[in-house]
Motif scaffolding. Sequence first.
Motif, PDB file in Angstrom:
ATOM      1  N   ASP A 119       0.830  -1.199   0.000  1.00 49.05           N
ATOM      2  CA  ASP A 119       0.000   0.000   0.000  1.00 49.05           C
ATOM      3  C   ASP A 119       0.867   1.253   0.000  1.00 49.05           C
ATOM      4  OD1 ASP A 119      -2.443   1.373   0.119  1.00 49.05           O
ATOM      5  OD2 ASP A 119      -2.261   1.612   2.293  1.00 49.05           O
ATOM      6  N   ARG A 120       1.924   1.261   0.841  1.00 56.08           N
ATOM      7  CA  ARG A 120       2.733   2.467   1.012  1.00 56.08           C
ATOM      8  C   ARG A 120       3.906   2.583   0.051  1.00 56.08           C
ATOM      9  NH1 ARG A 120       1.327   6.233   4.712  1.00 56.08           N
ATOM     10  NH2 ARG A 120      -0.610   5.561   5.683  1.00 56.08           N
ATOM     11  N   LEU A 121       4.383   1.438  -0.500  1.00 54.56           N
ATOM     12  CA  LEU A 121       5.643   1.498  -1.252  1.00 54.56           C
ATOM     13  C   LEU A 121       5.534   1.095  -2.725  1.00 54.56           C
ATOM     14  CD1 LEU A 121       7.946  -0.004   1.530  1.00 54.56           C
ATOM     15  CD2 LEU A 121       7.780   2.403   0.857  1.00 54.56           C
ATOM     16  N   ALA A 122       4.531   0.311  -3.105  1.00 49.84           N
ATOM     17  CA  ALA A 122       4.392  -0.043  -4.530  1.00 49.84           C
ATOM     18  C   ALA A 122       3.913   1.183  -5.303  1.00 49.84           C
ATOM     19  CB  ALA A 122       3.394  -1.183  -4.696  1.00 49.84           C
ATOM     20  N   ARG A 123       4.234   1.222  -6.598  1.00 48.69           N
ATOM     21  CA  ARG A 123       3.752   2.335  -7.409  1.00 48.69           C
ATOM     22  C   ARG A 123       2.218   2.329  -7.404  1.00 48.69           C
ATOM     23  NH1 ARG A 123       6.645  -0.291 -10.950  1.00 48.69           N
ATOM     24  NH2 ARG A 123       5.013  -0.182 -12.527  1.00 48.69           N
ATOM     25  N   ARG A 124       1.639   3.512  -7.448  1.00 50.86           N
ATOM     26  CA  ARG A 124       0.166   3.634  -7.411  1.00 50.86           C
ATOM     27  C   ARG A 124      -0.483   2.814  -8.512  1.00 50.86           C
ATOM     28  NH1 ARG A 124      -2.641   3.686  -3.500  1.00 50.86           N
ATOM     29  NH2 ARG A 124      -1.125   4.293  -1.979  1.00 50.86           N
ATOM     30  N   GLU A 125       0.176   2.822  -9.730  1.00 53.86           N
ATOM     31  CA  GLU A 125      -0.446   2.172 -10.886  1.00 53.86           C
ATOM     32  C   GLU A 125      -0.071   0.687 -10.993  1.00 53.86           C
ATOM     33  OE1 GLU A 125       1.773   4.488 -10.824  1.00 53.86           O
ATOM     34  OE2 GLU A 125       3.401   4.124 -12.247  1.00 53.86           O
ATOM     35  N   ALA A 126       0.474   0.097  -9.931  1.00 52.86           N
ATOM     36  CA  ALA A 126       0.844  -1.331  -9.958  1.00 52.86           C
ATOM     37  C   ALA A 126      -0.368  -2.180 -10.342  1.00 52.86           C
ATOM     38  CB  ALA A 126       1.375  -1.746  -8.595  1.00 52.86           C
ATOM     39  N   ARG A 127      -0.186  -3.058 -11.331  1.00 56.10           N
ATOM     40  CA  ARG A 127      -1.318  -3.857 -11.824  1.00 56.10           C
ATOM     41  C   ARG A 127      -1.058  -5.356 -11.859  1.00 56.10           C
ATOM     42  NH1 ARG A 127      -3.522  -0.283 -10.479  1.00 56.10           N
ATOM     43  NH2 ARG A 127      -4.829   1.248 -11.542  1.00 56.10           N
ATOM     44  N   VAL A 128       0.249  -5.756 -11.871  1.00 58.17           N
ATOM     45  CA  VAL A 128       0.565  -7.190 -11.932  1.00 58.17           C
ATOM     46  C   VAL A 128       1.222  -7.596 -10.613  1.00 58.17           C
ATOM     47  CG1 VAL A 128       1.836  -9.006 -13.143  1.00 58.17           C
ATOM     48  CG2 VAL A 128       0.878  -7.064 -14.427  1.00 58.17           C
ATOM     49  N   LEU A 129       0.613  -8.578  -9.950  1.00 56.83           N
ATOM     50  CA  LEU A 129       1.140  -9.053  -8.665  1.00 56.83           C
ATOM     51  C   LEU A 129       1.835 -10.393  -8.870  1.00 56.83           C
ATOM     52  CD1 LEU A 129       1.338  -8.848  -5.552  1.00 56.83           C
ATOM     53  CD2 LEU A 129      -0.847 -10.077  -5.442  1.00 56.83           C
ATOM     54  N   GLY A 130       3.068 -10.501  -8.409  1.00 54.21           N
ATOM     55  CA  GLY A 130       3.797 -11.768  -8.434  1.00 54.21           C
ATOM     56  C   GLY A 130       3.828 -12.385  -7.052  1.00 54.21           C
ATOM     57  N   VAL A 131       3.718 -13.699  -6.993  1.00 54.35           N
ATOM     58  CA  VAL A 131       3.838 -14.406  -5.713  1.00 54.35           C
ATOM     59  C   VAL A 131       4.871 -15.516  -5.884  1.00 54.35           C
ATOM     60  CG1 VAL A 131       2.650 -15.659  -3.878  1.00 54.35           C
ATOM     61  CG2 VAL A 131       1.396 -13.939  -5.193  1.00 54.35           C
ATOM     62  N   VAL A 132       5.838 -15.557  -5.002  1.00 53.73           N
ATOM     63  CA  VAL A 132       6.817 -16.645  -4.966  1.00 53.73           C
ATOM     64  C   VAL A 132       6.535 -17.429  -3.696  1.00 53.73           C
ATOM     65  CG1 VAL A 132       9.279 -17.207  -4.749  1.00 53.73           C
ATOM     66  CG2 VAL A 132       8.547 -15.342  -6.263  1.00 53.73           C
ATOM     67  N   GLY A 133       5.977 -18.632  -3.875  1.00 55.15           N
ATOM     68  CA  GLY A 133       5.562 -19.423  -2.716  1.00 55.15           C
ATOM     69  C   GLY A 133       4.089 -19.791  -2.849  1.00 55.15           C
ATOM     70  N   ALA A 134       3.720 -20.924  -2.315  1.00 55.94           N
ATOM     71  CA  ALA A 134       2.319 -21.359  -2.434  1.00 55.94           C
ATOM     72  C   ALA A 134       1.913 -22.227  -1.246  1.00 55.94           C
ATOM     73  CB  ALA A 134       2.123 -22.121  -3.745  1.00 55.94           C
ATOM     74  N   GLY A 135       2.541 -21.957  -0.088  1.00 59.19           N
ATOM     75  CA  GLY A 135       2.204 -22.722   1.110  1.00 59.19           C
ATOM     76  C   GLY A 135       1.037 -22.103   1.857  1.00 59.19           C
ATOM     77  N   HIS A 136       0.955 -22.401   3.158  1.00 62.44           N
ATOM     78  CA  HIS A 136      -0.191 -21.975   3.964  1.00 62.44           C
ATOM     79  C   HIS A 136      -0.380 -20.458   3.955  1.00 62.44           C
ATOM     80  CE1 HIS A 136      -3.104 -22.082   7.174  1.00 62.44           C
ATOM     81  NE2 HIS A 136      -2.383 -21.211   7.855  1.00 62.44           N
ATOM     82  N   GLN A 137       0.735 -19.709   4.068  1.00 61.97           N
ATOM     83  CA  GLN A 137       0.618 -18.249   4.183  1.00 61.97           C
ATOM     84  C   GLN A 137       0.260 -17.577   2.856  1.00 61.97           C
ATOM     85  OE1 GLN A 137       1.170 -16.554   7.133  1.00 61.97           O
ATOM     86  NE2 GLN A 137       1.617 -18.464   8.194  1.00 61.97           N
TER      87      GLN A 137
END
Length: 319
Positions: A119-137
């Motif tokens: 919320d505070r540090l990504a660019r306002r226009e961020a549109r693509v989210l990457g996730v590395v990891g797929a466990g419980h969290q």
Amino acid sequence: MLIVPEALIADLVSPEDAFAAVAATFAAMARGEAYNFPVVREALGEGRQYGFKSGLDRAGGMLGVKAGGYFPGNMARGITNHQSTVYLFDPESGRPTAMVGGNLLTALRTAAASALSIDRLARREARVLGVVGAGHQAGFQLRAAARVRDWDRVIAWNLHPEMLPKLGAVAEELGLPFEAVGLERMVEADAIITITSSPAASLMAAHVAPGAHLACMGTDTKGKQEVQVALVAKARLFTDEVAQSVSIGEAQHAVAAGLVAGADIVPLGAVLAGADAGRRSDEEITLFDGTGVGLQDLAVAAVAVTRARERGLGVEVSV
Ligand code: NAD
């Protein structure tokens, strides 16, 4: 003392509650009103970790400890690998006031911290989210990130690809297109959450585009690592707690290599309190080293206790 069992937490504390509680905690830390005590973390063998995270929030009237750890064999037993319990005490008298199931609370407060960083540090226009990891969290992380930006799509990588469909189902529930990709495709992401228990870097500098924000949430112990040291060294660094970042967080390896010092790392609370402007340009890579602090646990546990008392839930015992 009120006992609030794990089974009640989902009805007592929402992701929004966790977001507000964690933001207030980081801001209180930045004002010097709250501080975390040194973390105790012991290896029990066979990958099991056990320890204590604790702290005092003078303004919030909170003193307490989360006891628990990571038990990698649990998934096979049908329970989550993280097991923890939060104990709250009256800061004036030291009397115990509550014992609260800490498993869901840990997931909520951890996801809240990375979402706060996005919320505070990504660019306002961020549109693509990457996730590395797929466990419980990972699912909690995705849900929380979905609240702070309007993502067009989600791309994800996991060392164990058979775990990705579960994360894909969360994306589908959120109405977000989801694609399993190779790590080299992470250059498409405007923000990347890393949430693995990896002992060596997966995400390399070449995998990350200029201007991306990284929320590195998996490394909370000496010896874990998710991100290449060269990537940490070239990013502008933020954290929940500098003392933890340099010793047990993602920055530990860059610090050991002499590439980064504690003074280079900005507490996210300083951004929340307006003392640091945060991201300085659209090209800068920002990296939040989310190590997980005891005060986060106390804050969300306190919400659970307040709600439980309001509704007459939980079990009161004399101690
Ligand atoms: P989990 O056991 O459910 O999942 C582990 C994840 O790590 C999976 O995606 C798995 O495929 C991946 N993984 C395992 N070995 C790997 C390797 N060698 N290389 C790359 N990936 C590997 O765990 P979880 O509950 O989802 O937690 C993930 C991590 O987050 C753990 O390290 C945990 O300690 C940490 N954590 C941090 C905080 C915090 O506040 N920072 C809070 C909770 C959990």
